[in-house]
Design a protein around this motif. Sequence first.
Motif, PDB file in Angstrom:
ATOM      1  N   GLU A 133       0.811  -1.222   0.000  1.00 53.98           N
ATOM      2  CA  GLU A 133       0.000   0.000   0.000  1.00 53.98           C
ATOM      3  C   GLU A 133       0.838   1.262   0.000  1.00 53.98           C
ATOM      4  OE1 GLU A 133      -3.076   0.101   2.930  1.00 53.98           O
ATOM      5  OE2 GLU A 133      -4.192  -1.465   1.873  1.00 53.98           O
ATOM      6  N   ASN A 134       2.117   1.130   0.310  1.00 55.26           N
ATOM      7  CA  ASN A 134       2.974   2.302   0.466  1.00 55.26           C
ATOM      8  C   ASN A 134       3.450   2.841  -0.884  1.00 55.26           C
ATOM      9  OD1 ASN A 134       4.759   4.156   1.916  1.00 55.26           O
ATOM     10  ND2 ASN A 134       6.407   2.863   1.130  1.00 55.26           N
ATOM     11  N   ALA A 135       3.156   4.114  -1.145  1.00 55.00           N
ATOM     12  CA  ALA A 135       3.722   4.773  -2.337  1.00 55.00           C
ATOM     13  C   ALA A 135       4.929   5.581  -1.860  1.00 55.00           C
ATOM     14  CB  ALA A 135       2.677   5.672  -2.985  1.00 55.00           C
ATOM     15  N   LEU A 136       6.106   4.981  -1.964  1.00 58.56           N
ATOM     16  CA  LEU A 136       7.324   5.620  -1.463  1.00 58.56           C
ATOM     17  C   LEU A 136       7.558   6.946  -2.174  1.00 58.56           C
ATOM     18  CD1 LEU A 136       9.839   5.268   0.397  1.00 58.56           C
ATOM     19  CD2 LEU A 136      10.998   4.236  -1.556  1.00 58.56           C
ATOM     20  N   HIS A 137       7.401   6.936  -3.489  1.00 59.82           N
ATOM     21  CA  HIS A 137       7.568   8.137  -4.312  1.00 59.82           C
ATOM     22  C   HIS A 137       6.422   8.203  -5.329  1.00 59.82           C
ATOM     23  CE1 HIS A 137      12.141   7.768  -3.505  1.00 59.82           C
ATOM     24  NE2 HIS A 137      11.739   8.869  -2.901  1.00 59.82           N
ATOM     25  N   LEU A 138       6.300   9.346  -5.981  1.00 61.40           N
ATOM     26  CA  LEU A 138       5.276   9.496  -7.019  1.00 61.40           C
ATOM     27  C   LEU A 138       5.467   8.467  -8.135  1.00 61.40           C
ATOM     28  CD1 LEU A 138       2.856  11.114  -8.148  1.00 61.40           C
ATOM     29  CD2 LEU A 138       4.497  12.705  -9.166  1.00 61.40           C
ATOM     30  N   ASP A 139       6.738   8.164  -8.478  1.00 64.02           N
ATOM     31  CA  ASP A 139       6.969   7.213  -9.584  1.00 64.02           C
ATOM     32  C   ASP A 139       6.684   5.766  -9.186  1.00 64.02           C
ATOM     33  OD1 ASP A 139       9.272   6.552  -8.137  1.00 64.02           O
ATOM     34  OD2 ASP A 139      10.657   7.512  -9.539  1.00 64.02           O
ATOM     35  N   CYS A 140       6.228   5.547  -7.948  1.00 66.55           N
ATOM     36  CA  CYS A 140       5.776   4.211  -7.539  1.00 66.55           C
ATOM     37  C   CYS A 140       4.308   3.986  -7.884  1.00 66.55           C
ATOM     38  CB  CYS A 140       5.959   4.009  -6.041  1.00 66.55           C
ATOM     39  SG  CYS A 140       7.688   4.060  -5.534  1.00 66.55           S
ATOM     40  N   CYS A 141       3.578   5.058  -8.234  1.00 63.65           N
ATOM     41  CA  CYS A 141       2.155   4.886  -8.548  1.00 63.65           C
ATOM     42  C   CYS A 141       1.727   5.656  -9.803  1.00 63.65           C
ATOM     43  CB  CYS A 141       1.282   5.277  -7.354  1.00 63.65           C
ATOM     44  SG  CYS A 141       1.542   6.945  -6.752  1.00 63.65           S
ATOM     45  N   PHE A 142       2.678   6.273 -10.495  1.00 70.72           N
ATOM     46  CA  PHE A 142       2.349   7.064 -11.685  1.00 70.72           C
ATOM     47  C   PHE A 142       3.583   7.203 -12.563  1.00 70.72           C
ATOM     48  CE2 PHE A 142       2.492  11.671 -13.167  1.00 70.72           C
ATOM     49  CZ  PHE A 142       1.778  11.446 -14.327  1.00 70.72           C
ATOM     50  N   GLN A 143       3.373   7.084 -13.876  1.00 62.36           N
ATOM     51  CA  GLN A 143       4.472   7.312 -14.817  1.00 62.36           C
ATOM     52  C   GLN A 143       3.909   7.770 -16.153  1.00 62.36           C
ATOM     53  OE1 GLN A 143       7.895   7.011 -14.322  1.00 62.36           O
ATOM     54  NE2 GLN A 143       8.071   7.838 -16.358  1.00 62.36           N
ATOM     55  N   PRO A 144       4.199   9.013 -16.559  1.00 61.61           N
ATOM     56  CA  PRO A 144       3.789   9.421 -17.903  1.00 61.61           C
ATOM     57  C   PRO A 144       4.689   8.774 -18.955  1.00 61.61           C
ATOM     58  CG  PRO A 144       4.894  11.247 -16.778  1.00 61.61           C
ATOM     59  CD  PRO A 144       4.919  10.067 -15.846  1.00 61.61           C
ATOM     60  N   LEU A 145       4.112   8.461 -20.100  1.00 61.09           N
ATOM     61  CA  LEU A 145       4.847   7.818 -21.195  1.00 61.09           C
ATOM     62  C   LEU A 145       4.695   8.663 -22.458  1.00 61.09           C
ATOM     63  CD1 LEU A 145       3.304   4.278 -20.586  1.00 61.09           C
ATOM     64  CD2 LEU A 145       5.644   4.930 -19.983  1.00 61.09           C
ATOM     65  N   GLY A 146       5.401   8.259 -23.515  1.00 64.72           N
ATOM     66  CA  GLY A 146       5.193   8.901 -24.810  1.00 64.72           C
ATOM     67  C   GLY A 146       3.800   8.591 -25.347  1.00 64.72           C
ATOM     68  N   LYS A 147       3.471   9.179 -26.490  1.00 65.61           N
ATOM     69  CA  LYS A 147       2.197   8.918 -27.184  1.00 65.61           C
ATOM     70  C   LYS A 147       0.967   9.274 -26.334  1.00 65.61           C
ATOM     71  CE  LYS A 147       4.290   4.870 -29.441  1.00 65.61           C
ATOM     72  NZ  LYS A 147       4.434   5.254 -30.849  1.00 65.61           N
ATOM     73  N   GLY A 148       1.151  10.154 -25.331  1.00 63.71           N
ATOM     74  CA  GLY A 148       0.015  10.578 -24.506  1.00 63.71           C
ATOM     75  C   GLY A 148      -0.479   9.533 -23.523  1.00 63.71           C
ATOM     76  N   LYS A 149       0.307   8.500 -23.282  1.00 65.00           N
ATOM     77  CA  LYS A 149      -0.100   7.401 -22.388  1.00 65.00           C
ATOM     78  C   LYS A 149       0.471   7.610 -20.978  1.00 65.00           C
ATOM     79  CE  LYS A 149      -1.756   5.399 -26.098  1.00 65.00           C
ATOM     80  NZ  LYS A 149      -3.200   5.416 -26.351  1.00 65.00           N
ATOM     81  N   ALA A 150      -0.062   6.847 -20.017  1.00 65.49           N
ATOM     82  CA  ALA A 150       0.450   6.917 -18.643  1.00 65.49           C
ATOM     83  C   ALA A 150       0.093   5.637 -17.894  1.00 65.49           C
ATOM     84  CB  ALA A 150      -0.149   8.117 -17.913  1.00 65.49           C
ATOM     85  N   ILE A 151       0.902   5.349 -16.871  1.00 66.34           N
ATOM     86  CA  ILE A 151       0.639   4.237 -15.956  1.00 66.34           C
ATOM     87  C   ILE A 151       0.194   4.851 -14.633  1.00 66.34           C
ATOM     88  CG2 ILE A 151       1.659   2.251 -14.761  1.00 66.34           C
ATOM     89  CD1 ILE A 151       3.864   2.261 -16.971  1.00 66.34           C
ATOM     90  N   LEU A 152      -0.864   4.299 -14.024  1.00 62.72           N
ATOM     91  CA  LEU A 152      -1.407   4.870 -12.789  1.00 62.72           C
ATOM     92  C   LEU A 152      -1.841   3.768 -11.819  1.00 62.72           C
ATOM     93  CD1 LEU A 152      -3.937   7.797 -13.510  1.00 62.72           C
ATOM     94  CD2 LEU A 152      -1.983   7.868 -11.960  1.00 62.72           C
TER      95      LEU A 152
END
Length: 303
Positions: free
Chosen positions: A193-212
């Motif tokens: 459950e711990n999100a140590l940093h923002l990049d542990c729960c979100f990552q913008p990608l190319g082509k307008g995509k993202a991981i969340l």
Amino acid sequence: MLNLNVKNEVSMLKAVVLGTAESCGAEPKPEEAYDPKSLEHILAGTYPKEHDMIKEMDAFATVLEKYKVKVFRPEVIQDCNQIFSRDIAFVIENKLILANILPDREKEIDAILHVLDKISEEHIIRPPAEVHVEGGDVMPWNDYIFVGTYTAADYPDWITARTNKAAVDFLTAQFPDKIVKSFELRKSKNARENALHLDCCFQPLGKGKAILHKNGFLVEAEYQWLVNYFGSENIFEITSDEMYQMFSNVFSISPEVVVSEKNFTRLNYWLRAQGFVVEEIPYSEISKQEGLLRCSTMPLLRE
């Protein structure tokens, strides 16, 4: 000299600092763990071995060199974990900001002096002591700077709370032309459950995509802002188990090329379906320390 330039997470990478796993020291004692995932592996007897982590980082360096990226490595400090170079500094536009990290990690900055010497002094910023910030919480994204933070009254009680309100104010003052958008992250002693940093729960990608990952965010409206910004059809939503495995901590070499962990089958399939070139490497041992590909890199120059 190095002319720094990082405006976002995905433009073609030209120069980067990649950490090192050499001489990373003895396995920490449980009370020395910085995060719940490392603690879990220390207690289970599955904490990663140095030789395995060196192999994984070498595989990463090989991929970066394949794309003609200039790769700097820290000088090796005896018995010091220097894998996560993103923690110690980060670049926005043409400025390198040194992080005020946990005090016993200060010597990691000394290990990249050979890189800092190539950067003109007025482009290196050290924030005042009250500003707590680590690179894993800071994402330049064109007109925006996305910042993961934790501002509750119990901030000092959490070793996993790394970026405070003072950091948001500091970045706003340093980059007046940018919109600094902060996100409250969930801190927990439970590694799933711990999100140590923002990049542990979100990552913008190319082509307008993202991981969340929705549960990484404490405030639903802030998570929803990202969904609206990228568009739900462009988002790969990860489960809590996938967040635990660090699915969002991939690394873009360019808008089309993403470096990912070879076991991230569901994500890698989706990335290829979106038209990305996916460079798969083994990185599962390093992930046991609650950090992955983005955490290991400090981009200095993107086109």
